[in-house]
Motif scaffolding. Structure first.
Motif, PDB file in Angstrom:
ATOM      1  N   LYS A  86       0.838  -1.199   0.000  1.00 53.34           N
ATOM      2  CA  LYS A  86       0.000   0.000   0.000  1.00 53.34           C
ATOM      3  C   LYS A  86       0.875   1.251   0.000  1.00 53.34           C
ATOM      4  N   TYR A  87       0.354   2.288  -0.648  1.00 57.24           N
ATOM      5  CA  TYR A  87       1.079   3.562  -0.769  1.00 57.24           C
ATOM      6  C   TYR A  87       0.105   4.700  -0.509  1.00 57.24           C
ATOM      7  N   ALA A  88       0.541   5.696   0.257  1.00 63.26           N
ATOM      8  CA  ALA A  88      -0.284   6.879   0.511  1.00 63.26           C
ATOM      9  C   ALA A  88       0.576   8.128   0.364  1.00 63.26           C
ATOM     10  N   ASP A  89      -0.024   9.173  -0.207  1.00 63.08           N
ATOM     11  CA  ASP A  89       0.625  10.477  -0.355  1.00 63.08           C
ATOM     12  C   ASP A  89      -0.323  11.508   0.245  1.00 63.08           C
ATOM     13  N   ILE A  90       0.069  12.121   1.369  1.00 60.35           N
ATOM     14  CA  ILE A  90      -0.822  12.993   2.135  1.00 60.35           C
ATOM     15  C   ILE A  90      -0.155  14.348   2.337  1.00 60.35           C
ATOM     16  N   GLU A  91      -0.875  15.410   2.010  1.00 56.49           N
ATOM     17  CA  GLU A  91      -0.402  16.783   2.187  1.00 56.49           C
ATOM     18  C   GLU A  91      -1.423  17.543   3.033  1.00 56.49           C
ATOM     19  N   ALA A  92      -0.954  18.428   3.889  1.00 55.47           N
ATOM     20  CA  ALA A  92      -1.856  19.212   4.743  1.00 55.47           C
ATOM     21  C   ALA A  92      -1.413  20.664   4.768  1.00 55.47           C
ATOM     22  N   ASP A  93      -2.383  21.566   4.698  1.00 60.62           N
ATOM     23  CA  ASP A  93      -2.151  23.005   4.805  1.00 60.62           C
ATOM     24  C   ASP A  93      -2.934  23.551   5.993  1.00 60.62           C
ATOM     25  N   VAL A  94      -2.340  24.497   6.703  1.00 59.57           N
ATOM     26  CA  VAL A  94      -3.025  25.224   7.772  1.00 59.57           C
ATOM     27  C   VAL A  94      -3.048  26.696   7.386  1.00 59.57           C
ATOM     28  N   ASP A  95      -4.235  27.262   7.285  1.00 59.37           N
ATOM     29  CA  ASP A  95      -4.420  28.645   6.834  1.00 59.37           C
ATOM     30  C   ASP A  95      -3.711  28.899   5.508  1.00 59.37           C
ATOM     31  N   GLY A  96      -3.756  27.890   4.618  1.00 58.66           N
ATOM     32  CA  GLY A  96      -3.205  28.054   3.278  1.00 58.66           C
ATOM     33  C   GLY A  96      -1.715  27.856   3.164  1.00 58.66           C
ATOM     34  N   VAL A  97      -1.025  27.513   4.255  1.00 67.52           N
ATOM     35  CA  VAL A  97       0.422  27.308   4.247  1.00 67.52           C
ATOM     36  C   VAL A  97       0.705  25.861   4.650  1.00 67.52           C
ATOM     37  N   THR A  98       1.681  25.226   3.997  1.00 68.71           N
ATOM     38  CA  THR A  98       2.025  23.842   4.313  1.00 68.71           C
ATOM     39  C   THR A  98       2.235  23.664   5.810  1.00 68.71           C
ATOM     40  N   ALA A  99       1.601  22.662   6.366  1.00 70.87           N
ATOM     41  CA  ALA A  99       1.614  22.460   7.813  1.00 70.87           C
ATOM     42  C   ALA A  99       2.936  21.874   8.277  1.00 70.87           C
ATOM     43  N   ASP A 100       3.309  22.216   9.507  1.00 70.03           N
ATOM     44  CA  ASP A 100       4.408  21.545  10.185  1.00 70.03           C
ATOM     45  C   ASP A 100       3.882  21.006  11.509  1.00 70.03           C
ATOM     46  N   SER A 101       4.749  20.341  12.275  1.00 72.47           N
ATOM     47  CA  SER A 101       4.281  19.682  13.491  1.00 72.47           C
ATOM     48  C   SER A 101       3.938  20.662  14.605  1.00 72.47           C
ATOM     49  N   GLU A 102       4.400  21.918  14.519  1.00 71.52           N
ATOM     50  CA  GLU A 102       4.093  22.905  15.556  1.00 71.52           C
ATOM     51  C   GLU A 102       2.721  23.522  15.337  1.00 71.52           C
ATOM     52  N   VAL A 103       2.489  24.094  14.166  1.00 70.75           N
ATOM     53  CA  VAL A 103       1.185  24.705  13.910  1.00 70.75           C
ATOM     54  C   VAL A 103       0.096  23.643  13.802  1.00 70.75           C
ATOM     55  N   GLY A 104       0.510  22.399  13.535  1.00 65.52           N
ATOM     56  CA  GLY A 104      -0.465  21.332  13.367  1.00 65.52           C
ATOM     57  C   GLY A 104      -0.887  20.640  14.642  1.00 65.52           C
ATOM     58  N   ARG A 105      -0.429  21.101  15.804  1.00 67.75           N
ATOM     59  CA  ARG A 105      -0.808  20.429  17.052  1.00 67.75           C
ATOM     60  C   ARG A 105      -2.327  20.310  17.167  1.00 67.75           C
TER      61      ARG A 105
ATOM     62  N   LEU B 244      -4.211  19.132  15.108  1.00 66.39           N
ATOM     63  CA  LEU B 244      -4.837  19.231  13.792  1.00 66.39           C
ATOM     64  C   LEU B 244      -4.255  18.233  12.807  1.00 66.39           C
ATOM     65  N   THR B 245      -2.917  18.275  12.634  1.00 66.09           N
ATOM     66  CA  THR B 245      -2.293  17.466  11.598  1.00 66.09           C
ATOM     67  C   THR B 245      -0.804  17.374  11.874  1.00 66.09           C
ATOM     68  N   THR B 246      -0.088  16.687  10.999  1.00 63.44           N
ATOM     69  CA  THR B 246       1.373  16.630  11.049  1.00 63.44           C
ATOM     70  C   THR B 246       1.860  16.343   9.640  1.00 63.44           C
ATOM     71  N   PRO B 247       3.055  16.792   9.267  1.00 64.19           N
ATOM     72  CA  PRO B 247       3.549  16.524   7.913  1.00 64.19           C
ATOM     73  C   PRO B 247       3.837  15.041   7.708  1.00 64.19           C
ATOM     74  N   LEU B 248       3.341  14.478   6.604  1.00 66.00           N
ATOM     75  CA  LEU B 248       3.487  13.046   6.356  1.00 66.00           C
ATOM     76  C   LEU B 248       4.171  12.739   5.026  1.00 66.00           C
ATOM     77  N   GLY B 249       3.667  13.297   3.917  1.00 62.57           N
ATOM     78  CA  GLY B 249       4.265  13.000   2.622  1.00 62.57           C
ATOM     79  C   GLY B 249       3.929  11.602   2.147  1.00 62.57           C
TER      80      GLY B 249
END
Length: 680
Positions: A543-562, A564-569
């Motif tokens: 299995k393969y997954a490609d996941i991208e997340a944005d917070v307020d229109g900017v690529t998310a990182d683990s700090e702003v994503g607390r 909410l989300t986390t960078p995965l790729g």
């Protein structure tokens, strides 16, 4: 290595009752019906995996079945969800692990344990669902779109854990039984001992289980010992039940887990700040008590279910200011329940009912000079209905909605009342019967106002015109092809969460000081493909997954994503297994491959000043061999070889690895785990 006991002794699993799904085996297809064009129609069957709400046709359903749990023998959440790249688990030790479904943090899902709502957002340096996989019968994840009967707040889907019953453990023809299990992990020199007893007679059932693990810090792939990763864990489960001859079943369960050990000062990473101690003690306790009534012999339209539950999580971690010690404890609790009925129809069923929760989150900060206590509360009453139907041959539909009324109380005792409506629709169609099925689903969810994390609450917060309720929109579409033992699937998904409440304490915050109002918008999207081949006593899955997340229109990182989300790729997971029935031997393994990801180099306006860094790729290989002697079916030996090539890595979903100055936990290096189980 910090471990939780795996369910080696829980291998005798009961048959699974499925929610609406298609049969795929040759024997099951023979039960189908012939359509006017001569094709065989795959019957819609009610399959209840026992975990969370029943699945809905067309939804993106990920199930960890009893057979999966038996094969994996997981010791923590990462091992439990291994093989599913849509589900990422971040954290090197069980007490800091967090789950992300399609890139969305678990706190935005409707999460239940044995039907009890969970409210565990206490401290962002800890995980929220410390659970012993040895207790689990099944896990059900409805990613993105969840049905109305999954409960309130299913912003990014639902996640249901179900624990074992006595009937799942008893050997055929036995009314009483038990087991004892011992586990030894070579990396951290951790031992685990488990003991259980269970039985059923004259309609009564009982189950008692206790598990204790103790060991030292583990060593990473580069040979570095990771301070604060030792194990001191105690878990237990007790259940009693009675089922009358008429089918009235009453069940009471209590589950409890405690992790009490020194951890890094910020438990999920190392922070080189001279003013902070390297370690402090974290005492994490979670408990879950559930009463359930069901009718196992329903007649006509009468098929009720009643759940009344209480869940609680406590974290005690002292704050140090020089020589001044401030004992600090945060506690979340939820009194919750539901009353529902399944109405059987000729073309399916409708589940309708009412549910409620009364949640609270409090902090007791015992600084000798400036002590304070805070508390936020929320009460919600909801009404819902969800239809699951097969209106036409080769077509399955599900749709439903719910109305929720919430009352929210802030730390200043200000009260806010909000109400909202949620709806969902999903469906699937057998484009080529027995070969190709297409599916799609969408939902709008009103989630109310979520409680703030306990350890961030400030007694001087103000709420202005009131916190805005959080809402979400979810979309999934995909297909599944089946042919002669081969299965191929592909899914595309997107979740938009609006007005996500993420307050900060106030000092130096990038928002007006001492306000609880901080909201962000999340977009998490991606795609997943997978293939599996089953033959005789073996399988291979990729299995393969490609996941991208944005917070307020900017690529998310683990700090702003607390929360909410986390960078995965991009993540690839491979599994394989083979069973030699005549020898009682089972072998298998799995591979996790995370590709390098540079999306974290983008700076979010609220980020700290620390330089950013990209996430390195890694490959981790695990294998196992398990032997149950045919002459002694009550005894099992298992050897797991973990991280065989001693990869030095931090799992992709772990917090902090995208910032310089933050040293996340490396995951354990090579380890061998020996498990022995005796059943009686």
């Amino acid at each position: 290595m910090s471990v939780l006991m795996g369910p080696e002794a829980f291998a005798q699993s009961a048959p699974v009752r499925e929610t609406e799904a298609r049969t795929t085996s040759t024997e099951e297809k023979e039960e189908g019906q012939t359509t006017p064009d001569g094709a065989t129609r795959l019957d819609t069957i009610v399959i209840d995996v026992g975990a969370g709400a029943p699945a809905s046709a067309g939804a993106d359903l990920i199930t960890i079945s009893p057979e999966d749990i038996e094969r994996k023998m997981p010791r923590d959440l990462r091992e439990l969800f291994m093989g599913e790249p849509q589900i990422a688990v971040g954290g090197a030790i069980p007490s800091t692990q967090k789950i992300y479904v399609n890139g969305v943090d678990e706190n935005n899902l409707a999460v239940t344990v044995d039907g009890s709502r969970q409210n565990n957002k206490v401290f962002h340096h800890n995980g929220t669902y410390l659970i012993d996989p040895a207790l689990l019968k099944a896990v059900s994840v409805q990613a993105g779109v969840a049905p109305a009967d999954a409960g309130p707040g299913a912003l990014g889907g639902s996640l249901g854990f179900e624990t074992k019953d006595a009937a799942d453990l008893l050997q055929p023809g036995r009314n009483f039984g038990g087991f004892v299990t011992g586990i030894w992990d070579t990396n951290s020199e951790t031992y685990t001992t488990g003991l259980a007893g269970f039985g059923q007679k004259d309609g009564f059932e009982f189950l008692g289980y206790i598990n204790y693990s103790n060991g030292g810090d583990f060593t990473a792939g580069d040979g570095q010992e990771m301070p604060g990763t030792s194990t001191n864990l105690l878990a237990g489960l007790a259940k009693i039940a009675y089922e009358s001859l008429e089918g009235h079943r009453f069940e009471l369960s209590h589950e409890q887990v405690r992790d009490d050990a020194p951890r890094p000062y910020r438990a999920n990473f190392y922070f080189n700040r001279p003013t902070e101690r390297e370690l402090r003690n974290y005492d994490l306790r979670r408990q879950n008590t559930v009463f359930t009534y069901t009718d196992t012999s329903p007649e006509g339209w009468w098929d009720p279910k009643v759940v009344l539950a209480y869940s609680q999580t406590q974290i005690a971690a002292p704050e140090y200011f020089g020589e001044v010690v401030s004992p600090t404890e945060g506690t979340t609790g939820s009194v919750n329940g539901k009353v529902e009925n399944r109405f059987a129809l000729d073309i399916g069923n409708v589940i309708a009912g009412f549910d409620f929760y009364n949640d609270k989150a409090d902090l007791d900060y015992k600084n000798p000079t400036e002590p304070f206590s805070t508390e936020e509360r929320a009460t919600n009453i909801g009404a819902y209905a969800q239809a699951r139907l097969e209106p036409l041959d080769r077509t399955r539909l599900s749709f439903g909605g719910r109305v929720d009324q919430q009352w929210f109380t802030g730390v200043d005792d200000s009260d806010w009342s909000n109400a909202g409506v949620s709806g969902n629709i999903s469906g699937e169609y057998d484009l080529l019967p027995e070969f190709l099925t297409v599916k799609a689903a969408t939902s709008h969810v009103w989630g109310g106002v979520p409680l703030a994390e306990n350890y961030l609450q400030n007694p001087l917060w103000t709420y202005g015109d009131g916190p805005e309720p959080v809402t979400s929109n979810n979309y999934t579409t995909g297909l599944e092809a089946r042919y002669n033992g081969f299965t191929f699937e592909a899914n595309v998904f997107r979740t938009d969460i609006n007005n996500a409440r993420l307050p900060v304490f106030g000092r130096g915050a990038p928002v007006p000081e001492l306000t609880s109002i901080r909201s962000l918008d999340l977009v998490s999207q991606g795609w997943e493909i997978g293939g599996r081949y089953d033959w005789d006593a073996a399988f291979v899955s990729v299995k393969y997954a490609d996941i991208e997340a944005d917070v307020d229109g900017v690529t998310a990182d683990s700090e702003v994503g607390r929360y909410l989300t986390t960078p995965l790729g991009q993540i690839i997971m491979i599994e394989a297994g083979y069973t030699f029935d005549e020898w009682g031997l089972r072998v298998g393994g799995d591979i996790e491959i995370a590709l390098a990801y540079d999306g974290t180099m983008v700076r979010h306006p609220t980020d700290p000043d620390s330089p950013k860094r990209e996430l390195p790729g890694y490959e981790v290989v695990n294998a196992y061999v398990e032997w149950t002697p045919p002459s002694r079916p009550d005894f099992t030996l298992r050897l797991d070889a973990l991280n065989i090539f001693d990869e030095n890595y931090t799992d992709r979903a772990a917090y902090g690895q995208d910032f310089d100055g933050v040293d996340p936990h490396y995951d354990p290096g090579r380890s061998f785990r020996l498990t022995a189980t005796a059943r009686f």
